[in-house]
Design a protein around this motif. Sequence first.
Motif, PDB file in Angstrom:
ATOM      1  N   MET A   1       0.841  -1.195   0.000  1.00 29.33           N
ATOM      2  CA  MET A   1       0.000   0.000   0.000  1.00 29.33           C
ATOM      3  C   MET A   1       0.884   1.256   0.000  1.00 29.33           C
ATOM      4  O   MET A   1       1.968   1.251   0.557  1.00 29.33           O
ATOM      5  N   ASN A   2       0.400   2.285  -0.679  1.00 24.81           N
ATOM      6  CA  ASN A   2       1.153   3.536  -0.764  1.00 24.81           C
ATOM      7  C   ASN A   2       1.306   4.181   0.584  1.00 24.81           C
ATOM      8  O   ASN A   2       0.495   4.012   1.480  1.00 24.81           O
ATOM      9  N   THR A   3       2.354   5.024   0.715  1.00 23.31           N
ATOM     10  CA  THR A   3       2.462   5.842   1.915  1.00 23.31           C
ATOM     11  C   THR A   3       1.445   6.972   1.788  1.00 23.31           C
ATOM     12  O   THR A   3       0.877   7.204   0.707  1.00 23.31           O
ATOM     13  N   ILE A   4       1.252   7.690   2.874  1.00 21.17           N
ATOM     14  CA  ILE A   4       0.311   8.804   2.856  1.00 21.17           C
ATOM     15  C   ILE A   4       0.766   9.840   1.838  1.00 21.17           C
ATOM     16  O   ILE A   4      -0.035  10.375   1.064  1.00 21.17           O
ATOM     17  N   GLU A   5       2.070  10.130   1.843  1.00 21.34           N
ATOM     18  CA  GLU A   5       2.590  11.125   0.895  1.00 21.34           C
ATOM     19  C   GLU A   5       2.355  10.710  -0.553  1.00 21.34           C
ATOM     20  O   GLU A   5       1.972  11.519  -1.388  1.00 21.34           O
ATOM     21  N   GLU A   6       2.580   9.428  -0.828  1.00 21.33           N
ATOM     22  CA  GLU A   6       2.362   8.920  -2.196  1.00 21.33           C
ATOM     23  C   GLU A   6       0.891   9.029  -2.569  1.00 21.33           C
ATOM     24  O   GLU A   6       0.552   9.416  -3.694  1.00 21.33           O
ATOM     25  N   THR A   7       0.007   8.695  -1.629  1.00 25.99           N
ATOM     26  CA  THR A   7      -1.432   8.770  -1.885  1.00 25.99           C
ATOM     27  C   THR A   7      -1.848  10.212  -2.163  1.00 25.99           C
ATOM     28  O   THR A   7      -2.618  10.484  -3.082  1.00 25.99           O
ATOM     29  N   LEU A   8      -1.308  11.137  -1.400  1.00 23.84           N
ATOM     30  CA  LEU A   8      -1.649  12.545  -1.602  1.00 23.84           C
ATOM     31  C   LEU A   8      -1.162  13.039  -2.961  1.00 23.84           C
ATOM     32  O   LEU A   8      -1.859  13.780  -3.650  1.00 23.84           O
ATOM     33  N   ARG A   9       0.040  12.599  -3.327  1.00 28.08           N
ATOM     34  CA  ARG A   9       0.591  13.010  -4.630  1.00 28.08           C
ATOM     35  C   ARG A   9      -0.230  12.431  -5.766  1.00 28.08           C
ATOM     36  O   ARG A   9      -0.533  13.094  -6.745  1.00 28.08           O
ATOM     37  N   GLU A  10      -0.632  11.154  -5.603  1.00 28.30           N
ATOM     38  CA  GLU A  10      -1.319  10.448  -6.688  1.00 28.30           C
ATOM     39  C   GLU A  10      -2.789  10.845  -6.784  1.00 28.30           C
ATOM     40  O   GLU A  10      -3.325  11.016  -7.879  1.00 28.30           O
ATOM     41  N   HIS A  11      -3.452  10.981  -5.638  1.00 28.48           N
ATOM     42  CA  HIS A  11      -4.900  11.199  -5.648  1.00 28.48           C
ATOM     43  C   HIS A  11      -5.335  12.577  -5.171  1.00 28.48           C
ATOM     44  O   HIS A  11      -6.484  12.941  -5.295  1.00 28.48           O
ATOM     45  N   GLY A  12      -4.399  13.318  -4.589  1.00 27.09           N
ATOM     46  CA  GLY A  12      -4.752  14.668  -4.138  1.00 27.09           C
ATOM     47  C   GLY A  12      -5.563  14.697  -2.849  1.00 27.09           C
ATOM     48  O   GLY A  12      -5.971  15.761  -2.394  1.00 27.09           O
ATOM     49  N   VAL A  13      -5.801  13.533  -2.267  1.00 23.96           N
ATOM     50  CA  VAL A  13      -6.557  13.472  -1.021  1.00 23.96           C
ATOM     51  C   VAL A  13      -6.222  12.173  -0.304  1.00 23.96           C
ATOM     52  O   VAL A  13      -5.888  11.160  -0.938  1.00 23.96           O
ATOM     53  N   PHE A  14      -6.278  12.212   1.002  1.00 25.45           N
ATOM     54  CA  PHE A  14      -6.105  11.004   1.805  1.00 25.45           C
ATOM     55  C   PHE A  14      -7.167  11.011   2.885  1.00 25.45           C
ATOM     56  O   PHE A  14      -7.352  12.026   3.579  1.00 25.45           O
ATOM     57  N   VAL A  15      -7.871   9.912   2.998  1.00 28.64           N
ATOM     58  CA  VAL A  15      -8.935   9.801   3.997  1.00 28.64           C
ATOM     59  C   VAL A  15      -8.557   8.694   4.962  1.00 28.64           C
ATOM     60  O   VAL A  15      -8.152   7.608   4.549  1.00 28.64           O
ATOM     61  N   THR A  16      -8.683   8.964   6.237  1.00 28.25           N
ATOM     62  CA  THR A  16      -8.319   7.967   7.233  1.00 28.25           C
ATOM     63  C   THR A  16      -9.116   8.170   8.509  1.00 28.25           C
ATOM     64  O   THR A  16      -9.679   9.242   8.728  1.00 28.25           O
ATOM     65  N   THR A  17      -9.146   7.144   9.324  1.00 35.84           N
ATOM     66  CA  THR A  17      -9.780   7.287  10.624  1.00 35.84           C
ATOM     67  C   THR A  17      -8.809   7.957  11.586  1.00 35.84           C
ATOM     68  O   THR A  17      -7.605   7.981  11.345  1.00 35.84           O
ATOM     69  N   THR A  18      -9.324   8.514  12.652  1.00 36.30           N
ATOM     70  CA  THR A  18      -8.471   9.148  13.652  1.00 36.30           C
ATOM     71  C   THR A  18      -8.188   8.144  14.759  1.00 36.30           C
ATOM     72  O   THR A  18      -9.067   7.383  15.157  1.00 36.30           O
ATOM     73  N   VAL A  19      -6.958   8.154  15.223  1.00 39.45           N
ATOM     74  CA  VAL A  19      -6.540   7.199  16.246  1.00 39.45           C
ATOM     75  C   VAL A  19      -6.036   7.957  17.469  1.00 39.45           C
ATOM     76  O   VAL A  19      -5.269   8.906  17.337  1.00 39.45           O
ATOM     77  N   GLY A  20      -6.464   7.509  18.629  1.00 39.59           N
ATOM     78  CA  GLY A  20      -5.987   8.124  19.862  1.00 39.59           C
ATOM     79  C   GLY A  20      -7.010   9.079  20.467  1.00 39.59           C
ATOM     80  O   GLY A  20      -8.115   9.249  19.969  1.00 39.59           O
ATOM     81  N   VAL A  21      -6.596   9.704  21.572  1.00 42.05           N
ATOM     82  CA  VAL A  21      -7.505  10.582  22.323  1.00 42.05           C
ATOM     83  C   VAL A  21      -7.063  12.038  22.278  1.00 42.05           C
ATOM     84  O   VAL A  21      -7.695  12.897  22.885  1.00 42.05           O
TER      85      VAL A  21
END
Lengths: 145, 88
Positions: A1-21
Amino acid sequence: MNTIEETLREHGVFVTTTVGVSMEPLFKNRRDTVEIVPVTGRLSKYDVPLYRRRDDYVLHRVVKVLPDSYVICGDNCIGKEYGITDEDIVGVMVAFDRKNKHYTVNHLGYRLYARLRVAQYPLRLFWFKLRQQGAKILHKARAKK
Amino acid sequence: MNIRQGFVLREVMGSTVAVAIGEASRTFHGMIRLNSTATQLWKWLENGATQSTLVEQLCAEYDVDVDTAAQHVDAFLSTLRTEGVLEE
């Protein structure tokens, strides 16, 4: 799977769940999702950037903009991070889904929340120190028994 | 056959992505970008469609023959299996 940076470069957006408090009460651990896009230009106060902290990615809020860096703090945090530069920033949040309801960062309610949360920091710090002192006193009292 | 619990669809910048929340997010850390056909297949799967009904529904919804529809469905399901999204 792509890194976040690669995903942003390729798709212009990254969607993810939030982790932690660290961003409560806005985001609960693994319940909500955020939409991250690449940054264009400098960040502003109250922005929520995704940035690199050693091997981790962190999503906290800009509480102060300095000429060459940012001061950043989670909405549920006491400790501020200094020296976060534009080079550390991977992207910035432009929208989120909280309890399955969609908001952009321009939503009036969200903008008010962000400003209130940052303004409340001295109160949060005071409450944290009060609880810390209280815990110390309680600990000493129990040790004496 | 169904979508594993904890995967949700989000509309972003004119397209649909699937992301994991809850326990599923412990093992799935990215996002899956879905085109309009894949989005439709996903929604049918969420409603309990089998592989054969996916093919039937694809043929009914779009102007495609059975073989083409079956290929699309196979490719789609294969991707979901690889990413650990499918519960069989």
